[in-house]
Design a protein around this motif. Structure first.
Motif, PDB file in Angstrom:
ATOM      1  N   UNK A  28     -10.731  13.582 -62.097  1.00 31.08           N
ATOM      2  CA  UNK A  28      -9.297  13.864 -62.033  1.00 31.08           C
ATOM      3  C   UNK A  28      -8.446  13.404 -63.186  1.00 31.08           C
ATOM      4  N   UNK A  29      -8.399  12.092 -63.407  1.00 32.39           N
ATOM      5  CA  UNK A  29      -7.466  11.595 -64.407  1.00 32.39           C
ATOM      6  C   UNK A  29      -7.853  12.059 -65.809  1.00 32.39           C
ATOM      7  N   UNK A  44       2.308  18.877 -68.536  1.00 32.90           N
ATOM      8  CA  UNK A  44       1.830  17.712 -67.801  1.00 32.90           C
ATOM      9  C   UNK A  44       1.497  18.165 -66.393  1.00 32.90           C
ATOM     10  N   UNK A  46       0.720  17.812 -62.540  1.00 32.07           N
ATOM     11  CA  UNK A  46       0.969  16.811 -61.500  1.00 32.07           C
ATOM     12  C   UNK A  46      -0.326  16.535 -60.728  1.00 32.07           C
ATOM     13  N   UNK A  47      -0.445  15.324 -60.212  1.00 33.96           N
ATOM     14  CA  UNK A  47      -1.650  14.943 -59.457  1.00 33.96           C
ATOM     15  C   UNK A  47      -1.903  15.866 -58.253  1.00 33.96           C
ATOM     16  N   UNK A  48      -0.841  16.173 -57.541  1.00 28.81           N
ATOM     17  CA  UNK A  48      -1.015  17.008 -56.342  1.00 28.81           C
ATOM     18  C   UNK A  48      -1.473  18.417 -56.715  1.00 28.81           C
ATOM     19  N   UNK A  49      -0.914  18.947 -57.821  1.00 31.59           N
ATOM     20  CA  UNK A  49      -1.310  20.277 -58.292  1.00 31.59           C
ATOM     21  C   UNK A  49      -2.793  20.285 -58.660  1.00 31.59           C
ATOM     22  N   UNK A  51      -5.179  18.212 -57.663  1.00 25.23           N
ATOM     23  CA  UNK A  51      -6.080  18.051 -56.522  1.00 25.23           C
ATOM     24  C   UNK A  51      -6.170  19.333 -55.701  1.00 25.23           C
ATOM     25  N   UNK A  76     -17.387   1.587 -61.196  1.00 27.83           N
ATOM     26  CA  UNK A  76     -16.443   2.264 -60.326  1.00 27.83           C
ATOM     27  C   UNK A  76     -16.955   3.647 -59.929  1.00 27.83           C
TER      28      UNK A  76
ATOM     29  N   UNK B  28      -6.207  11.234 -54.682  1.00 26.21           N
ATOM     30  CA  UNK B  28      -4.923  11.060 -55.369  1.00 26.21           C
ATOM     31  C   UNK B  28      -4.757   9.605 -55.807  1.00 26.21           C
ATOM     32  N   UNK B  31      -6.704   8.948 -58.983  1.00 24.39           N
ATOM     33  CA  UNK B  31      -6.032   9.436 -60.189  1.00 24.39           C
ATOM     34  C   UNK B  31      -4.864   8.539 -60.566  1.00 24.39           C
ATOM     35  N   UNK B  32      -4.079   8.132 -59.550  1.00 25.33           N
ATOM     36  CA  UNK B  32      -2.913   7.292 -59.823  1.00 25.33           C
ATOM     37  C   UNK B  32      -3.339   5.941 -60.385  1.00 25.33           C
ATOM     38  N   UNK B  33      -4.401   5.401 -59.815  1.00 32.08           N
ATOM     39  CA  UNK B  33      -4.894   4.106 -60.266  1.00 32.08           C
ATOM     40  C   UNK B  33      -5.365   4.192 -61.715  1.00 32.08           C
ATOM     41  N   UNK B  35      -4.434   6.342 -63.980  1.00 35.37           N
ATOM     42  CA  UNK B  35      -3.297   6.542 -64.863  1.00 35.37           C
ATOM     43  C   UNK B  35      -2.558   5.217 -65.073  1.00 35.37           C
ATOM     44  N   UNK B  55       6.645   9.374 -60.871  1.00 33.80           N
ATOM     45  CA  UNK B  55       7.387  10.586 -61.230  1.00 33.80           C
ATOM     46  C   UNK B  55       6.451  11.755 -61.538  1.00 33.80           C
ATOM     47  N   UNK B  56       5.220  11.446 -61.939  1.00 37.04           N
ATOM     48  CA  UNK B  56       4.297  12.533 -62.275  1.00 37.04           C
ATOM     49  C   UNK B  56       3.359  12.881 -61.128  1.00 37.04           C
ATOM     50  N   UNK B  57       3.612  12.285 -59.966  1.00 40.10           N
ATOM     51  CA  UNK B  57       2.714  12.486 -58.827  1.00 40.10           C
ATOM     52  C   UNK B  57       2.746  13.920 -58.309  1.00 40.10           C
ATOM     53  N   UNK B  58       3.948  14.496 -58.245  1.00 39.01           N
ATOM     54  CA  UNK B  58       4.066  15.854 -57.732  1.00 39.01           C
ATOM     55  C   UNK B  58       4.632  15.871 -56.341  1.00 39.01           C
ATOM     56  N   UNK B  59       4.261  16.910 -55.596  1.00 44.88           N
ATOM     57  CA  UNK B  59       4.862  17.141 -54.293  1.00 44.88           C
ATOM     58  C   UNK B  59       3.769  17.388 -53.265  1.00 44.88           C
ATOM     59  N   UNK B  60       3.865  16.710 -52.140  1.00 43.30           N
ATOM     60  CA  UNK B  60       2.816  16.867 -51.122  1.00 43.30           C
ATOM     61  C   UNK B  60       2.732  18.281 -50.587  1.00 43.30           C
TER      62      UNK B  60
END
Lengths: 115, 327
Positions: A28-29, A44, A46-49, A51, A76, B28, B31-33, B35, B55-60
């Motif tokens: 992912x990242x 950029x 988004x993470x949700x996009x 996934x 990890x 998720x 990925x956040x970790x 980043x 802010x870059x997480x997006x929308x559920x």
């Protein structure tokens, strides 16, 4: 500065992800980082996009996921994705589609948008 | 880092507790970790890194389709206002546990007094001719104190009656903390429960031993042995009541979150979920029961060299039961 419209780019998130997975399996990242780099920081994802794209493409058989230890060797566990044969075919189709789209839209674009 | 975790947890708190949703949350988080770690390594401050990641997480809502939650999202929008959940703050949670503990102490002491009140007529009855009547008075007095304790204990917890009656919720941080406290208390709970049950089960033992060795003294047989018996049972019951009340306060707090949502599993990730309530109850007293059987049987037969075999057997049975009876 003009920002990219998410409606337009949405149809090509898959293309970008498959382009990157064509080189080597990734997670992912790393994928989101490469998209940022390759788009010269203009896009950029988004993470949700990201996934939801993974899940959808995996369901369609374009990519496969597997859990593996981080290549950096810090022990990890990560979910990696790799492209399938079907995914390669889909990628080729998407490239064709983009060429066509670009050719079509190009005809309606004036230089600098000035009449 | 905690801010990000809390943010993600609160985003997912009201989502249904399904494997797909949990997997999405985990991915998720990964990925956040990643980043966050990279931003910190690049020399960003904690605040900057957290801000960027969130802010870059997006929308559920992006996930609604892939998780099969399109319907759930629309439903949530409609019903969200109709059933607001009462949020229990961290301070309230710990005050609740404290009050329930006090309540447990009061009820425990009350029951202890009720059980041991019969000692009054027993002791005083043998002392003099009118002792019996005074003894009954003493007994009534002890029961009266117990009744006062019972009613006081009720007022102590009355303000918490809403927990369990109306939908409540615990935020991620509080739930994790309560869960950690519960985990810490677990050993004490097991010890207290076992001692309590043991005292009740073996209350006749000191009496029997005394009868055996100091046989013949009427005072011992008529007064001391029954006194010991009732006090033993009283202490046993007191321990059982107190420890169950404390454990129960943790459980009811952690159980306030809707079981069908992700938040329902806060603090209970490692808890086995049994197929129904009866099985759950049986499994919760499994180890204390085994301990009681072991000690009672060993004391009765003095076959200490062979009775230990119950432990490996009980261990295997427990494992098999847990495997078959969990959801």
């Amino acid at each position: 500065m003009i920002e990219i419209s998410s409606d337009v780019i949405r149809g090509y998130n898959d293309t970008m992800i498959l382009f990157i997975l064509g080189d080597a399996p990734s997670y992912g990242y790393e994928i989101s980082k490469k998209i940022k780099q390759l788009s010269k920081e203009k896009y950029l994802i988004k993470e949700t996009t990201l996934y939801s794209a993974f899940t959808r493409m995996e369901k369609n058989g374009f990519i496969e996921s597997f859990v593996s230890e981080d290549a950096e060797g810090n022990g990890k566990k990560r979910t990696y994705y790799r492209i399938t044969e079907q995914g390669k075919q889909y990628y080729a189709d998407k490239c064709e589609e983009w060429k066509l789209t670009k050719d079509v839209v190009e005809n309606f674009i004036r230089d600098n948008g000035i009449y | 880092m905690n801010t990000i975790k809390n943010y993600l947890e609160s985003m997912f708190a009201n989502m249904p507790n399904t494997p797909e949703v949990l997997k999405a949350k985990n991915e998720l988080w990964q990925m956040m970790e990643d980043k966050y770690t990279e931003l910190i390594n690049d020399g960003k401050t904690e605040n900057e890194a957290v801000g960027t990641v969130i802010s870059e997480f997006g929308n559920l809502e992006d996930l609604a389709d892939i998780l099969g939650l399109r319907g759930a999202f629309e439903q949530k929008a409609q019903t969200a206002d109709n059933t607001p959940r009462r949020n229990i703050t961290r301070d309230e949670a710990f005050e609740y546990i404290k009050d329930r503990t006090t309540n447990g102490l009061m009820v425990g002491v009350g029951v202890f007094l009720c059980i041991t009140s019969v000692i009054c007529p027993i002791i005083l009855g043998t002392m003099s001719r009118h002792g019996g009547a005074i003894g009954v008075l003493g007994m009534a007095a002890m029961v009266a104190v117990a009744v006062v304790l019972f009613s006081l204990s009720g007022t102590k917890t009355r303000k918490w009656n809403f927990i369990g009656k109306m939908p409540c919720s615990l935020d991620y941080g509080t739930a994790t903390e309560v869960s950690a406290e519960r985990e810490k208390y677990r050993t004490s709970h097991a010890v207290r429960l076992t001692i309590g049950i043991l005292l009740c089960a073996l209350c006749w033992l000191p009496a029997a031993v005394m009868e055996e060795f100091i046989f013949g003294l009427p005072f011992i047989g008529d007064v001391i042995t029954p006194t010991i018996l009732f006090v033993t049972v009283g202490i046993g019951v007191f321990l059982i009541i107190l420890t169950n009340k404390i454990m129960n306060s943790y459980d009811s707090l952690l159980g306030t979150n809707d079981r069908a949502t992700v938040s329902g599993s806060y603090g209970m990730e490692n808890e086995p979920v049994y197929i129904n309530k009866t099985v759950d109850t049986i499994m919760s007293v499994y180890w204390p029961t085994i301990t009681c059987i072991y000690l009672s049987y060993s004391f009765l037969t003095f076959n200490w060299f062979s009775t230990w075999i119950i432990w490996p057997i009980a261990g295997i049975i427990h494992h098999v039961l847990k495997k078959n009876l969990t959801k």
